[in-house]
Write an enzyme that holds these catalytic residues in place. Sequence first.
Site, PDB file in Angstrom:
ATOM      1  N   LYS A   1       0.805  -1.168   0.049  1.00 28.05           N
ATOM      2  CA  LYS A   1      -0.030   0.059  -0.160  1.00 28.05           C
ATOM      3  C   LYS A   1       0.768   1.198  -0.096  1.00 28.05           C
ATOM      4  CE  LYS A   1      -1.922   1.574   3.724  1.00 28.05           C
ATOM      5  NZ  LYS A   1      -2.705   1.716   5.010  1.00 28.05           N
TER       6      LYS A   1
ATOM      7  N   ASP B   1      -6.514   1.100   0.855  1.00 28.05           N
ATOM      8  CA  ASP B   1      -6.497   1.219   2.433  1.00 28.05           C
ATOM      9  C   ASP B   1      -7.899   0.684   2.705  1.00 28.05           C
ATOM     10  OD1 ASP B   1      -8.323   3.268   1.810  1.00 28.05           O
ATOM     11  OD2 ASP B   1      -6.942   4.565   3.160  1.00 28.05           O
TER      12      ASP B   1
END
Length: 213
Positions: free
Chosen positions: A120, A138
């Site tokens: 991420k 997320d």
Amino acid sequence: MNREKRQEIFTRLRDDNPHPQTELEYNSPFELLIAVLLSAQATDVGVNKATRKLYPVANTPQAILDLGLDGLKEYIKTIGLFNTKAVNVMKTCQILVDQYNGEIPETREELEKLPGVGRKTANVVLNTAFKQIAMAVDTHIFRVSNRTGIAKGKDVLEVEHRLLRLVPKEFLLDAHHWLILHGRYVCKARKPMCGSCRIEDLCEFKEKDKYID
């Protein structure tokens, strides 16, 4: 969800916010990398408060190394998990100095080799700093993608891959910013603001009637 709905959803999100930006404050790819690394399980507001004091003093890998571990901790001690994050930041800075002449690598594979940098974080840096098409999924994006029906998936990796495949190409570069902001301020976890949502009529959330005033 069909292609026409996705096209209209992102058209509206773009019309409302033509140039979406991360809420983390930064002036260089390195500053962004450190801010994202610090933001895990912390708020952007909290990270910004810390980096506003840190970056005027140290905003390069060598400058942070010169602070030393304890020196760095003094600047980020208000951020959750700061002890672990400080260690990772120092290790990352050492690698950047030793292997990359203080510059930030521009591939996911290289970024993910840096301590504390996962997929991420790497995707955020690639997308935001280097303007590469990448989807940093997320909790907000995972929720919005599944709840609306834009791109359903059982885990973040599946949602990432489906977003990259299903979001119309013209929106791909900025899609991650629009989705995270929508999740943060409108499509909230506990009480989504369906009554004031710009895409409510296109959303396929089965329980949205409960949240329309």
